[in-house]
Write a protein that holds these residues in place. Structure first.
Motif, mmCIF file in Angstrom:
data_model
loop_
_atom_site.group_PDB
_atom_site.id
_atom_site.type_symbol
_atom_site.label_atom_id
_atom_site.label_comp_id
_atom_site.label_asym_id
_atom_site.label_seq_id
_atom_site.Cartn_x
_atom_site.Cartn_y
_atom_site.Cartn_z
ATOM 1 N N SER A 122 33.772 39.413 43.509
ATOM 2 C CA SER A 122 32.762 40.402 43.880
ATOM 3 C C SER A 122 33.283 41.439 44.869
ATOM 4 N N SER A 123 34.387 41.166 45.547
ATOM 5 C CA SER A 123 34.923 42.147 46.486
ATOM 6 C C SER A 123 35.443 43.387 45.766
ATOM 7 N N GLY A 124 35.621 43.291 44.441
ATOM 8 C CA GLY A 124 35.953 44.481 43.668
ATOM 9 C C GLY A 124 34.853 45.521 43.756
ATOM 10 N N ILE A 125 33.602 45.067 43.924
ATOM 11 C CA ILE A 125 32.481 45.984 44.118
ATOM 12 C C ILE A 125 32.627 46.700 45.452
ATOM 13 N N ASP A 126 33.001 45.953 46.491
ATOM 14 C CA ASP A 126 33.214 46.557 47.813
ATOM 15 C C ASP A 126 34.325 47.595 47.767
ATOM 16 N N LEU A 127 35.400 47.267 47.074
ATOM 17 C CA LEU A 127 36.507 48.209 46.956
ATOM 18 C C LEU A 127 36.056 49.470 46.218
ATOM 19 N N ALA A 128 35.343 49.286 45.103
ATOM 20 C CA ALA A 128 34.891 50.446 44.335
ATOM 21 C C ALA A 128 33.947 51.322 45.161
ATOM 22 N N LEU A 129 33.068 50.708 45.949
ATOM 23 C CA LEU A 129 32.176 51.490 46.816
ATOM 24 C C LEU A 129 32.970 52.275 47.856
ATOM 25 N N ALA A 130 34.035 51.658 48.372
ATOM 26 C CA ALA A 130 34.885 52.359 49.342
ATOM 27 C C ALA A 130 35.576 53.556 48.691
ATOM 28 N N LEU A 131 35.982 53.416 47.433
ATOM 29 C CA LEU A 131 36.624 54.523 46.723
ATOM 30 C C LEU A 131 35.615 55.648 46.462
ATOM 31 N N VAL A 132 34.375 55.265 46.128
ATOM 32 C CA VAL A 132 33.334 56.276 45.944
ATOM 33 C C VAL A 132 33.086 57.019 47.252
ATOM 34 N N GLU A 133 33.034 56.274 48.357
ATOM 35 C CA GLU A 133 32.849 56.927 49.656
ATOM 36 C C GLU A 133 34.001 57.865 49.960
ATOM 37 N N GLU A 134 35.205 57.447 49.628
ATOM 38 C CA GLU A 134 36.389 58.280 49.858
ATOM 39 C C GLU A 134 36.292 59.583 49.071
ATOM 40 N N ASP A 135 35.757 59.502 47.866
ATOM 41 C CA ASP A 135 35.684 60.675 46.986
ATOM 42 C C ASP A 135 34.483 61.564 47.274
#
Length: 331
Positions: free
Chosen positions: A160-173
């Motif tokens: 599930s931490s893949g969701i956290d990573l993806a959210l961080a990438l969205v925030e970065e973008d």
């Protein structure tokens, strides 16, 4: 931005679908900010660990065009594709061409086998951090992070931490506001920071290899609110309290009371992260009975109290700040 996720037979479905849903939600909210592409190593449906099949949009032997972001999903163990020369050569060639690349869970082993983690910091599922460090000694493995960024390389912990990573990438973008909107859309309670613990490393280190003790430990984890006195725990494994305490410490490196406290703090930590329950209710649910006991244990293990921890993770006001907000001017 084109986001590609590489999957292979035996992949954990959530390693793929979790991040995919984040990017899909972000695409809906931005009117097309991302294009998502699922890649396979061979033609045809990809059987997952849960027996569901994923249909890839392309395979690595094809000309896939430019990818902005490449993520490699994980499997329940070390991915078998780390022995696939074609997969490693493709990863070694294509990942550096992307603006950023990374992994979910044990997908880090694929990056490691391709030499893309050498000299970098990385993480993976807590069960496999030691194996990652042993297999790739040039990698600095962070054993207790949800995700790690080192330059253009991103690695995340288990499932599930893949969701956290993806959210961080969205925030970065696109910024924090959109990332939080996506989290709300997916009913994810919070967007956890990468430095946050993926799992209590203390608990992981204390697990015994003796089946009877390991079974008891799992029972304690499943029932944190129960009476876990040495006498009661000893009865569950048919030992005298004195012998049980000695065997438990020898096998786990912790006293029974120390393990129980760690379990309860871990259970409290998860409730603080994922709910808005009052601190007293959290304390009751995990077996402390009162907030003072929870606070003392939390301070011992995390260095801050439960209210401060919730505030640091969720950005929610602590009880003290809520009270001050409620005061009338001049008081």
């Amino acid at each position: 931005m084109r986001v590609a996720i590489l999957a292979y037979p035996g992949v954990v479905a959530l390693d793929v679908t979790g991040p995919a849903e984040v990017f899909a939600a972000a695409a809906r909210l931005t009117g097309g900010g991302y294009e998502l592409v699922l890649l396979g190593t061979k033609p045809g449906p990809i059987p997952t660990f849960s027996s569901m099949a994923l249909q890839p949009a392309g395979v690595i032997s094809e000309d896939l065009g430019r990818m902005d972001t490449l993520l490699i999903a994980g499997s329940p163990g070390i991915p078998p594709v780390i022995k696939d020369a074609e997969v490693l050569e493709w990863t070694r060639r294509e990942a550096p061409r992307c603006r950023r690349h990374g992994s979910i869970c044990t997908g880090a082993f694929v990056l490691g086998a391709a030499g893309l983690l050498d000299g970098k910091r990385a993480t993976t599922h807590w069960r496999f951090t030691r194996a990652l460090a042993h297999a790739y000694p040039r990698v600095t493995v962070e054993h207790d992070s949800l995700f790690v960024r080192d330059g253009s390389t991103y690695t995340s912990a288990g499932v599930s931490s893949g969701i956290d990573l993806a959210l961080a990438l969205v925030e970065e973008d696109f910024g924090r506001k959109l990332a939080l909107s996506v989290a709300r859309e997916l009913v994810v309670f919070l967007k956890r920071p990468g430095g946050q613990s993926q799992f209590s490393h203390q608990l992981a280190a204390q697990f015994s290899d003796v089946p009877a003790i390991q079974g008891l430990q799992q029972w304690v984890i499943d029932h944190p609110r129960e009476d876990h006195s040495v006498e009661r725990l000893a009865r569950r494994v048919h030992m005298s309290p004195r012998n049980f305490a000695r065997v438990f410490r020898r096998e786990t490196g912790a006293t029974p009371a120390g393990f129980v406290e760690a379990v309860r703090v871990e259970a409290a930590r998860r409730l603080l992260e994922s709910t808005e329950l009052p601190i007293q209710t959290v304390a009751d649910r995990v077996g402390f009975g009162n907030t003072n006991g929870l606070r003392r244990a939390f301070l011992r293990q995390h260095g801050i109290g439960p209210a401060e921890y919730r505030h640091s993770v969720k950005g929610a006001p602590s009880s003290a700040s809520q009270k001050s907000r409620g005061r009338k001017p001049g008081r």
